[in-house]
Design an enzyme around this catalytic site. Sequence first.
Site, short mmCIF file in Angstrom:
data_model
loop_
_atom_site.label_atom_id
_atom_site.label_comp_id
_atom_site.label_asym_id
_atom_site.label_seq_id
_atom_site.Cartn_x
_atom_site.Cartn_y
_atom_site.Cartn_z
N GLU A 41 0.81 -1.22 0.00
CA GLU A 41 0.00 0.00 0.00
C GLU A 41 0.85 1.27 0.00
O GLU A 41 0.34 2.36 0.28
CB GLU A 41 -0.94 -0.02 1.21
N SER A 79 -6.68 -3.05 2.27
CA SER A 79 -6.99 -2.51 0.94
C SER A 79 -7.29 -3.59 -0.09
O SER A 79 -7.02 -3.43 -1.28
CB SER A 79 -5.83 -1.63 0.43
N TYR A 99 -8.77 2.72 -5.53
CA TYR A 99 -7.84 3.83 -5.67
C TYR A 99 -7.69 4.38 -7.08
O TYR A 99 -6.84 5.23 -7.32
CB TYR A 99 -6.46 3.41 -5.13
N ARG A 110 -11.97 2.90 10.41
CA ARG A 110 -13.03 2.69 9.43
C ARG A 110 -13.41 1.21 9.44
O ARG A 110 -12.55 0.35 9.33
CB ARG A 110 -12.57 3.09 8.03
N ASP A 131 -15.56 -1.84 7.65
CA ASP A 131 -16.13 -2.25 6.37
C ASP A 131 -17.13 -3.38 6.57
O ASP A 131 -16.87 -4.32 7.34
CB ASP A 131 -15.02 -2.70 5.43
N GLU A 148 -13.91 -6.07 8.50
CA GLU A 148 -12.64 -5.72 9.12
C GLU A 148 -12.69 -4.29 9.63
O GLU A 148 -13.57 -3.49 9.24
CB GLU A 148 -11.48 -5.88 8.14
N ASN A 187 -10.19 -0.96 9.99
CA ASN A 187 -8.95 -0.33 9.53
C ASN A 187 -8.53 0.73 10.54
O ASN A 187 -9.25 1.72 10.74
CB ASN A 187 -9.16 0.32 8.16
N GLY A 233 -7.31 5.36 4.85
CA GLY A 233 -6.70 6.22 3.85
C GLY A 233 -7.13 7.67 3.96
O GLY A 233 -8.24 7.98 4.41
#
Length: 312
Positions: A13, A139, A209, A248, A250, A266, A268, A272
């Site tokens: 990443e 990611s 991305y 964050r 998901d 998951e 994070n 990002g």
Amino acid sequence: MHIAVLMGGWSAERPVSLQSGAGVADALESRGHRVTRIDMGRDVAARLAEAKPDLVFNALHGSPGEDGTVQGMMDLMGLRYTHSGLATSVIAIDKVLTKQALVPHGVPMPGGRIVRSADLYDRDPLPRPYVLKPVNEGSSVGVAIVTADGNYGDPISPHATGPWQEFEELLAEPYIRGRELTTAVLGDRALGVTELKPKNGWYDFDAKYTDGLTEHVCPAQIPDEIADACKSLALEAHRLLGCKGASRSDFRWDDERGVDGLFLLEVNTQPGMTPLSLVPEQGRHVGMDYADLVQAIVDEAVKDWSVRDGPQ
């Protein structure tokens, strides 16, 4: 303040982290802070010691910036930093440890088990369709969705491109049909719910991305009970894992099953901060521009470290 922005590194990443770090550094300078930009190499400890910042803004993604390694180094150096600490980072980067920490407290997550990649060439670990993913990458790096009519083979071929070529062990989970949702948490507040609609295929690294490959619907057009559940579960996961600053969560939501079809995938701990990233997007939805969000993360860190350090 003098703030060192730690970015880059050598994980898969890295390009995303460089974008995050550049945006964060510019935002901090716009707020009057003195910024030292550090593209992390093996000499990172020496560079941080030389910089002597008041605070380190951790804009790294993946290992070793998100898995507790860098956090432990900064703890030993006596440096203050943003986002989650060592123990939380170790647990949250590991999808199995995250399940062990959250599921006993009622947080719904997909079942599954660890499998040896070599065993995939003999038989499927779960009924198709199922998902294979590395235990500790973010990611959507190295994720494969194995379907009955997929091109990996039946059983999976060792010559087919997939995570089994890169990782000795993988986490196999049942595939959850439905919709991709995500919720950002800042401190003790869930910011919102975004639905992610990839234009082609599924929400993989490129879809995340590359501009134009995924439609972001913020706020998500979903029933209030699902939005409330996402926010509640994201806050609960943030609290149970001991996350600091921004995180964050998901989700996948099987919209044919109502709230029973909502599963946390998951958490994070280093979300990002690129122009396409979800936390800044949800920040804008609640009235925070990018610089406001970056400053809020810094303020959370300063407050948290003041509590940890105790009276001076």
